[in-house]
Design an enzyme around this catalytic site. Structure first.
Site, short mmCIF file in Angstrom:
data_model
loop_
_atom_site.label_atom_id
_atom_site.label_comp_id
_atom_site.label_asym_id
_atom_site.label_seq_id
_atom_site.Cartn_x
_atom_site.Cartn_y
_atom_site.Cartn_z
CE LYS A 1 44.25 35.09 42.08
NZ LYS A 1 44.89 34.68 43.34
CG MET B 1 29.19 56.29 36.70
SD MET B 1 27.40 56.27 36.84
CE MET B 1 27.16 56.74 38.54
NE ARG C 1 43.88 33.60 50.66
CZ ARG C 1 44.40 34.04 49.52
NH1 ARG C 1 44.54 35.33 49.30
NH2 ARG C 1 44.81 33.19 48.59
CE1 TYR D 1 28.96 66.22 38.72
CE2 TYR D 1 30.15 64.13 38.63
CZ TYR D 1 29.09 64.93 38.23
OH TYR D 1 28.18 64.45 37.35
C1 LIG Z 1 46.34 34.49 43.14
C2 LIG Z 1 47.12 33.35 43.65
C3 LIG Z 1 48.40 33.05 43.14
C4 LIG Z 1 49.13 33.95 42.18
O1 LIG Z 1 49.72 35.02 42.88
P1 LIG Z 1 50.65 36.10 42.14
O2 LIG Z 1 51.16 36.95 43.24
O3 LIG Z 1 49.77 36.84 41.20
O4 LIG Z 1 51.72 35.33 41.43
C5 LIG Z 1 49.01 31.89 43.56
N1 LIG Z 1 48.40 31.05 44.45
C6 LIG Z 1 47.19 31.33 44.98
C7 LIG Z 1 46.59 30.38 45.97
C8 LIG Z 1 46.52 32.49 44.62
O5 LIG Z 1 45.32 32.77 45.18
#
Ligand SMILES: *Cc1c(COP(=O)(O)O)cnc(C)c1O
Length: 398
Positions: A47, A324, A145, A276
């Site tokens: 992802k 930046m 979640r 800055y």
């Molecule tokens: C991102 C994610 C993972 C991977 O987690 P890591 O800690 O990077 O191994 C696994 N399952 C879900 C549902 C996630 O959102």
């Protein structure tokens, strides 16, 4: 597979700075993790552009390294993988109420269903297509979640059973996600393990067929063997980043190295302020170097006066505020570095400064350090040795 990274999407030329992505290291990490976790199959999570490393290239490497599954958050990410030629088992789990799931269902992406509404939407698409949808059920066991709340779970299982019986869906998995995976002894972890086991019983009682059960991210996969079930979902460790303290796993190599070349080098005098706000004033004469990337390129502003980079094999501190598009480092009074010299912003343990060091300096997590680089800096891919012969420049996009 081909790269879908937009040409000209970054503002810095390759010579000035880049993120070097060592696909050989990615392949070795996944191979080692798979050996360590065998016989449990592995889902490599790609992802958010593979945590900033480049989704298409990392997905291809993961498949070559034997990953049984790939995982992404959204159907859009899943379809990018399908359009790039990936055909293997692929799970997505996050979408909005009006997200069109047609393409994903038609392309046999496994869609996670967290509610009766999701199930109805997926079944409707399946009916229109005349194509059974691959579905996994998500249960919230305590992360608060995504996932069906426990009180909705029995009803969702019954509805899923009907959808299986009617042929609208093919159920391929049941899964959940841990809140405190880095602490196997934490009461919340133990409670989630129990809640997951209970949820599986409810599913069986509802007449659902046995399917792939999964619960573990990297931390849980490595530290909590009881939570491995039929599949583990590995993200951060694949990219060679140790997820947290207390990690006792296998050897991992950082996949991303952010490098740049010094754009200016100059002496300054005791009393001179840097960048800055003059938040740093030289207390002795010294030599400063200018690194030509900044927060527009994914470098955290919080690194101001805190993080270090490597120049000429030694660690040197950032002085003053990150701007930046540039920041200043203190090369020391006796520096002999010159314009054009290499800077390792962060990289492998061997380089001497890592994303984890940056995370500690910036009060954040190493996940964020690499992920925010993704859309900003040009990526240079180093192929695993056995792939060099078969990939072409075209595979690498811009
Ligand atoms: C991102 C994610 C993972 C991977 O987690 P890591 O800690 O990077 O191994 C696994 N399952 C879900 C549902 C996630 O959102």
């Amino acid at each position: 597979m081909t790269d879908d990274r937009p040409a000209g999407g970054t503002r810095v030329d390759l010579d000035t700075a880049s993120a070097v992505i060592d696909l050989g290291a990615l392949e070795r990490n996944i191979t080692r993790l798979r050996e360590h976790l065998a016989p449990t199959p592995v889902m490599v999570v790609v992802k958010s552009d593979a945590y900033g490393h480049g989704m298409i290239q990392c997905a291809r490497t993961a498949r070559n390294a034997g990953a049984e599954w790939l995982g992404v958050a959204t159907p859009i990410e899943a379809m990018r993988l399908r359009e790039a030629g990936d055909t293997g088992p692929l799970l997505c789990w996050l979408y909005g109420p009006d997200t069109d799931l047609t393409a994903a269902i038609e392309a046999d992406v496994d869609v996670t269903v967290h509610s009766a509404e999701h199930l109805a939407a997926v079944s409707a698409v399946a009916a229109t297509l005349g194509h059974s949808a691959r579905v996994q059920l998500g249960i919230d066991t305590g992360l608060s979640r995504n996932g069906a709340p426990e009180q909705d779970w029995p009803q969702l299982c019954l509805l899923a059973r009907e959808a299986v019986d009617s042929g609208a869906i093919t159920l391929t998995g049941i899964w959940s996600h841990l809140a405190v995976a880095n602490d196997p002894e934490h009461p919340a972890t133990l409670a989630q393990l129990e809640a997951f086991a209970d949820a599986l019983k409810v599913a069986a009682d509802a007449g659902l067929p046995p399917v792939t059960r999964h619960l573990s991210n990297t931390d849980a996969a490595l530290m909590l063997p009881a939570a491995r079930y039929d599949l583990v979902r590995l993200g951060i460790a694949c990219y060679g980043i140790h997820p947290g303290v207390g990690f006792a796993g296998t050897d991992l190599e950082a996949v991303m190295t952010v490098r740049a070349r010094l754009a200016a080098v100059k002496p300054i005098t005791a009393g001179d302020g840097v960048s800055y706000g003059h938040t740093w004033i030289a207390d002795t004469d010294t030599v400063v170097g200018l690194v030509p990337i900044g927060y527009a390129d994914g470098i955290p502003w919080q690194a101001s006066n805190r993080a270090e980079v490597v120049v000429g094999g030694r660690r040197v501190p950032i002085r003053g505020r990150v701007c930046m598009d540039q920041f200043v480092v203190d090369l020391g009074p006796d520096a002999t570095d010159t314009v054009g010299d290499d800077v390792i912003v962060f990289g492998t343990d061997r380089d001497g400064v890592t994303a984890t060091d940056w995370a500690a300096a910036c009060d954040t997590i190493n996940y964020e350090i690499v992920t925010r680089i993704g859309p900003c800096l040009e990526h240079e891919y180093r192929d695993p040795p056995e792939l060099e012969a078969v990939t072409t420049a075209a595979d690498h996009g811009s």
